[in-house]
Each structure stands twice: as C-alpha cells, then as structure tokens.
Design an enzyme around this catalytic site. Structure first.
Site, PDB file in Angstrom:
ATOM      1  N   HIS A 125      14.544   6.761  -6.173  1.00 37.31           N
ATOM      2  CA  HIS A 125      14.179   7.057  -7.598  1.00 37.31           C
ATOM      3  C   HIS A 125      14.239   7.610  -7.910  1.00 37.31           C
ATOM      4  O   HIS A 125      13.492   7.714  -9.165  1.00 37.31           O
ATOM      5  CB  HIS A 125      11.799   6.479  -6.939  1.00 37.31           C
ATOM      6  CG  HIS A 125      11.846   5.832  -6.300  1.00 37.31           C
ATOM      7  ND1 HIS A 125      12.325   4.472  -5.847  1.00 37.31           N
ATOM      8  CD2 HIS A 125      11.270   5.780  -4.822  1.00 37.31           C
ATOM      9  CE1 HIS A 125      11.913   3.442  -5.274  1.00 37.31           C
ATOM     10  NE2 HIS A 125      11.472   3.717  -4.438  1.00 37.31           N
ATOM     11  N   ASP A 162      15.757  -1.249   0.709  1.00 41.74           N
ATOM     12  CA  ASP A 162      14.495  -0.797   0.687  1.00 41.74           C
ATOM     13  C   ASP A 162      13.955  -2.039  -0.405  1.00 41.74           C
ATOM     14  O   ASP A 162      14.415  -2.641  -1.230  1.00 41.74           O
ATOM     15  CB  ASP A 162      14.779   0.377  -0.165  1.00 41.74           C
ATOM     16  CG  ASP A 162      13.240   1.017  -0.456  1.00 41.74           C
ATOM     17  OD1 ASP A 162      12.934   2.139   0.913  1.00 41.74           O
ATOM     18  OD2 ASP A 162      12.139   0.725  -0.847  1.00 41.74           O
ATOM     19  N   HIS A 164      11.769  -1.805  -2.138  1.00 40.51           N
ATOM     20  CA  HIS A 164      11.165  -1.425  -3.660  1.00 40.51           C
ATOM     21  C   HIS A 164      12.694  -0.892  -3.990  1.00 40.51           C
ATOM     22  O   HIS A 164      13.052  -0.781  -4.286  1.00 40.51           O
ATOM     23  CB  HIS A 164      10.238   0.329  -4.256  1.00 40.51           C
ATOM     24  CG  HIS A 164       8.748  -0.098  -3.087  1.00 40.51           C
ATOM     25  ND1 HIS A 164       9.128   1.075  -1.735  1.00 40.51           N
ATOM     26  CD2 HIS A 164       7.973  -0.283  -3.322  1.00 40.51           C
ATOM     27  CE1 HIS A 164       8.132   0.512  -1.989  1.00 40.51           C
ATOM     28  NE2 HIS A 164       7.461  -0.167  -2.757  1.00 40.51           N
ATOM     29  N   ASP A 246      11.049  -0.562   4.919  1.00 42.23           N
ATOM     30  CA  ASP A 246       9.407  -0.931   4.287  1.00 42.23           C
ATOM     31  C   ASP A 246      10.220  -2.397   3.592  1.00 42.23           C
ATOM     32  O   ASP A 246       8.590  -2.950   3.148  1.00 42.23           O
ATOM     33  CB  ASP A 246       9.182  -0.099   3.732  1.00 42.23           C
ATOM     34  CG  ASP A 246      10.323   0.569   2.182  1.00 42.23           C
ATOM     35  OD1 ASP A 246      11.216   0.263   2.875  1.00 42.23           O
ATOM     36  OD2 ASP A 246      10.102   0.979   1.387  1.00 42.23           O
TER      37      ASP A 246
END
Length: 311
Positions: A125, A162, A164, A246
């Site tokens: 990120h 992931d 996200h 996740d």
C-alpha cells in the site's frame, strides 16, 4: 534445488497499538507454523538490511527521510488512522525490503528455485511519498525494480492476491513497461482503488475486483480468464508474489470466502507458469492476513507448494 526462507527477529520489533490487526503475533504464528519437521529442508536465511539506495529505487529521498524522522523513541506513533510506527519500525521495514531483494538475488543466481520472505511490516500500500495501510515502503515494487535495474531483466510479473488492492505497487509501477502487475481484491473495500479501467501507463496493470462474499470459484474463473493468459503472453523472467492471505473466509477485515485450498491452487498455477517461462523462479513476500490461525495455515500451505516445486 531448494526453497529459501528469509526472515529476521527485527521484524518482531515493529509494534502497533493493542488490538491492531497488523500485530507481532502474525509473524510469531508464521514462524511456529514453519518450525515443524515438514519444513526442515527450507534454506533459512536472515533478511539483510536494505540500503537507502534500495529504497530510492521507488521512493524519493524525502519519503525515506520522513519515515526515519517519524519513528518515535518510545511507544507508538500514528502516521494515519491505520499505519503506526514504534522504535524499531524503520529497521523492520528495511529488513522486509532487504529480505525481498536478497530473495531475488538468491533465486536469480540459481541458489534456490524460489523463496518466501516472512517479514513485516507489509508493503503493497505504500505509495511514492505516502505510507498507508500498515505499509512504509513498497517492498514488492522495489524488488521488481531491483531485478530490472540491477539484474537486467526485461519482464517481471507481480501477482498480488491480497484481499485489498495493491495501490502502492500500482502507483510505483504505473509507468514501468517492464513490469506486469496483477491485483485481485475485494471491491468495495479499502482503499477504494483498483477498478478494472485502471490499466497503467503501458497497459501493464490488471485489476480484478471481486464482490464481497464471493468464494474461490469466482477467483479461479477470473484468474483462468484474465491472469494466466496475460502472463503467458508476457513470458516473465521472474514472478514476484504479494502474498496476502486476508481473502480467507476467516479473516476479520474483509468478506471474501477463500479457503486454504484456494491459496494452494494459486501457488501451483503461479509455479506452473514460472516453470514454463522463467526456470521456476518465484519470490513471494508476505502482505496481509489477520486471522492468526488461518494466516499460519495458509502460509504453511503456500510454502509447502513452493518447496514441492523447488525440490
């Protein structure tokens, strides 16, 4: 050959506030899961500290300076609502970057078939000048640039599964035609980026938004239709994996319903393509995963596949 595992105790020194999902226990659970006899043949190596020049492959000096200056001498300091630093956080992040670069060096030198980097904080990120989403430096993107700038590779694929969106990796590699970036992620979900129409400066970005409560069947169909054919056409010389776990059905931060078997399938498919195009060379680096039991089981399954293919 073998599978290399890079980690370091310094990554346990990165502390977050009580109740924060990106916690020290994540790495402790992973370390315990990889300590059993089935993983005895891993080539375990200390993740080295990266240099400033390594970080500057993707970030400006001002960002590095700001991170160093933000580290507190005691307690924790919030950089935003999600991202925190403690004494030792910069060093932990430098181990994460250094471990990923050392993994690239090891795999490209033929000393291991593939590698997993078990370090924290995560990285996908972090944008050019913005730490966010628990991340300080863009680990996977830096590793890709290291492979291209210092090893002379022309084609590096990065697969980010992931839950996200890997907004940082996307931003850091947006104008890099030598890198092909794939991000599958739940949408809607933080950070709110990663729409399919975000395709990069050279059509080198593939975003694969998945609806909440979808399961591994939709993920597999999406990868079969979009990711694997694009990698086949690209013919990468190295595959880097942003391995976030996740999307697991047990994870508290999202609502995808993947199983451990789905991570096994993804890893097998990535290794199949690596075998076909780049002599099996895969470097995988830890991103998210916040249910501790599911994280440990998923990492163990992921690394088991890497070991089977690296044997």
């Amino acid at each position: 050959m073998t599978t290399a595992l890079f980690s370091h105790p310094d990554c346990l020194q990165h502390q977050t506030p009580s109740g924060h999902p990106e916690q020290v226990a994540r790495l402790e659970y992973i370390t315990e899961a990889l300590s059993v006899a089935a993983f005895d043949t891993l080539d375990r190596q200390d993740a080295p500290l990266c240099t400033d020049d390594d970080i500057l492959l993707c970030h400006p000096q001002s960002h590095l300076d700001a991170i160093i200056a933000a580290e507190p001498t005691t307690g924790t300091r919030a950089l935003d609502g999600d991202t925190h630093m403690s004494p030792g956080s910069t060093r932990a992040a430098q181990r994460a970057v250094g471990g990923c670069l050392a993994a690239v060096d090891t795999v490209l030198a033929g000393k291991a078939m593939n590698a997993f980097v078990a370090c924290r904080p995560p990285g996908h990120h972090a944008e050019q000048s913005t730490p966010m989403g628990f991340c300080l430096f863009g680990t996977a993107a830096i590793a890709a640039r290291h492979a291209m700038e210092r090893h002379g590779l022309d084609r590096v694929a990065i697969v980010d599964f992931d839950v996200h969106h890997g907004n940082g990796t996307q931003a850091l590699l947006w104008n890099e035609p030598r890198a092909l970036f794939f991000s599958s992620h739940q949408n809607p979900l933080w950070p709110g980026t990663g729409m399919a129409e975000e395709t990069g400066g050279h059509n080198n970005i593939y975003n694969l938004p998945l609806p909440p409560h979808s399961d591994g069947r939709l993920m597999r169909a999406t990868y079969d239709a979009e990711v694997w054919p694009a990698i086949e056409r690209f013919k990468p010389q190295l595959i880097i994996v942003s391995a976030g776990f996740d999307a697991h059905m047990a994870d508290p931060l999202a609502q995808l319903n993947w199983s451990t078997e789905d991570f096994i399938w993804l890893t097998q498919k990535i290794c199949d393509l690596a075998d076909e195009h780049c002599d099996g060379r895969v470097v995988s680096t830890l991103e998210g995963g916040y249910d501790l039991t599911a994280l440990a089981a998923s990492v163990a399954a992921h690394v088991s596949v890497l070991m089977e293919r690296g044997a």
